[in-house]
Design a protein around this motif. Structure first.
Motif, short mmCIF file in Angstrom:
data_model
loop_
_atom_site.label_atom_id
_atom_site.label_comp_id
_atom_site.label_asym_id
_atom_site.label_seq_id
_atom_site.Cartn_x
_atom_site.Cartn_y
_atom_site.Cartn_z
N HIS A 78 -25.58 23.63 47.06
CA HIS A 78 -24.80 22.72 47.90
C HIS A 78 -24.17 21.64 47.03
O HIS A 78 -24.11 21.81 45.80
CB HIS A 78 -25.64 22.18 49.06
CG HIS A 78 -26.82 21.34 48.68
ND1 HIS A 78 -27.87 21.83 47.92
CD2 HIS A 78 -27.13 20.04 48.93
CE1 HIS A 78 -28.76 20.88 47.74
NE2 HIS A 78 -28.34 19.78 48.33
N ASP A 82 -27.58 15.56 42.72
CA ASP A 82 -28.65 16.11 41.86
C ASP A 82 -28.44 17.61 41.60
O ASP A 82 -29.16 18.22 40.82
CB ASP A 82 -30.03 15.88 42.50
CG ASP A 82 -30.16 16.56 43.85
OD1 ASP A 82 -29.18 16.60 44.61
OD2 ASP A 82 -31.26 17.06 44.15
N VAL A 83 -27.44 18.19 42.26
CA VAL A 83 -27.13 19.62 42.10
C VAL A 83 -25.90 19.82 41.22
O VAL A 83 -25.92 20.60 40.26
CB VAL A 83 -26.89 20.27 43.49
CG1 VAL A 83 -26.40 21.70 43.35
CG2 VAL A 83 -28.16 20.21 44.33
N ASP A 165 -33.17 22.97 48.21
CA ASP A 165 -34.01 21.83 48.61
C ASP A 165 -35.16 22.23 49.54
O ASP A 165 -36.02 21.40 49.84
CB ASP A 165 -33.15 20.77 49.32
CG ASP A 165 -32.39 19.92 48.32
OD1 ASP A 165 -32.81 19.84 47.16
OD2 ASP A 165 -31.37 19.32 48.71
N GLN A 222 -35.73 23.53 44.20
CA GLN A 222 -35.02 22.62 43.29
C GLN A 222 -35.82 21.34 43.03
O GLN A 222 -35.54 20.63 42.07
CB GLN A 222 -33.64 22.29 43.88
CG GLN A 222 -32.70 21.67 42.87
CD GLN A 222 -32.00 20.43 43.40
OE1 GLN A 222 -32.10 20.10 44.57
NE2 GLN A 222 -31.27 19.76 42.52
N HIS A 223 -36.77 21.03 43.89
CA HIS A 223 -37.68 19.92 43.65
C HIS A 223 -39.08 20.45 43.94
O HIS A 223 -39.25 21.28 44.83
CB HIS A 223 -37.45 18.74 44.59
CG HIS A 223 -36.03 18.30 44.68
ND1 HIS A 223 -35.46 17.46 43.78
CD2 HIS A 223 -35.06 18.59 45.58
CE1 HIS A 223 -34.20 17.23 44.11
NE2 HIS A 223 -33.93 17.92 45.20
FE LIG Z 1 -31.96 18.35 45.85
#
Ligand SMILES: [Fe+2]
Ligand SMILES: [Fe+2]
Length: 252
Positions: A78, A82-83, A165, A222-223
């Motif tokens: 997306h 942070d991406v 996410d 992703q986290h």
């Molecule tokens: Fe994220």
């Protein structure tokens, strides 16, 4: 604050799925993020390459496995900073990479300041198979989880599932770990994020229906931390059990 080296989650013949390390001091600059490299022969695909502050660490980690010129895919779940935050830098070091992102976000990426439109491939709402090396990576619709145009990426060779996410965990300082062991304890670190960032239960149900039947050996978010073995099923059941999210909980 520790620096963690890359970790190969899956490797068979010339195909691998690699977590690209972490510098825990990055927590000072925002939420900790994971990046992953899928390698097939000499070619590489980077999943959610990440923001500005992590660029150097991610690039150094990638170079342990392949030359940046051989990065053929930059895949984005997306549009969050942070991406995609370091996209400009990636376009410079990986001149042969094609970019894939939701058709909803394609027209927003040029605002990062680089003319990338010729390299961008729009992923349609229904998802697609993206050719990669001797195989493909599947872009799987996960809309509103949490972005309105949102994709996960499935690698059928490693049976690894990049969940963006979804699966995000927010750790208290100094308590980070890469692989989930105690699922029930780990779920406590995931709950607040999922309750607020997912707008509606319907998004969860549509997604779970879409991935039913997919053979998943591990889920890489992703986290937070990676789910393997029984924890894959436990995580999907936990997502299904989130009775109230987003709009259900909005009180102001
Ligand atoms: Fe994220
Ligand atoms: Fe996000």
């Amino acid at each position: 604050m520790k620096v963690h080296k890359p970790y190969v989650i899956f490797e068979e013949k010339d195909h691998s799925f690699i977590w690209l390390g972490l510098d825990e001091s990055d927590a000072e600059k925002g939420v900790l993020t994971n990046q992953y490299l899928i390698r097939d022969g000499e070619k590489g695909a980077i999943l959610d390459a990440g923001g500005y502050f992590v660029f150097e660490r991610v690039l150094n980690s990638v170079q342990e496995f392949l030359k940046p010129e051989n990065i053929s895919l930059l895949l984005f779940s997306h549009q969050d900073p942070d991406v995609v935050g370091a996209l400009n830098l990636w376009v410079d070091v990986a001149p042969n990479a094609q970019i894939y992102v939701s058709e909803l976000w394609e027209r927003f990426l040029p605002h990062l300041g680089q003319e990338v439109s010729e390299k961008i491939n729009e992923i349609p709402d229904m998802g697609m198979r993206i050719p990669f090396g001797s195989s493909f990576i599947e872009a799987i619709p996960a809309h509103f989880l949490h972005s309105p145009g949102n994709f996960h990426f499935y690698d059928p060779i490693s049976r690894g599932y990049f969940s963006g996410d979804m699966g995000a965990a927010i750790f208290p300082k100094g308590t980070w770990y890469l692989i989930v062991e105690d699922f029930e304890e780990h779920a406590k670190l995931m709950e607040a994020f999922h309750r607020r960032y997912i707008p509606s239960r319907k998004a969860i149900e549509l997604w779970l229906n879409r991935i039913r039947g997919l053979q998943i050996d591990f889920i890489a978010p992703q986290h937070g931390s990676v789910f393997q073995g029984d924890n894959v099923k436990k995580f999907l059941q936990w997502m299904s059990s989130l009775d109230k999210v987003g709009l259900d909980l909005l009180t102001f």
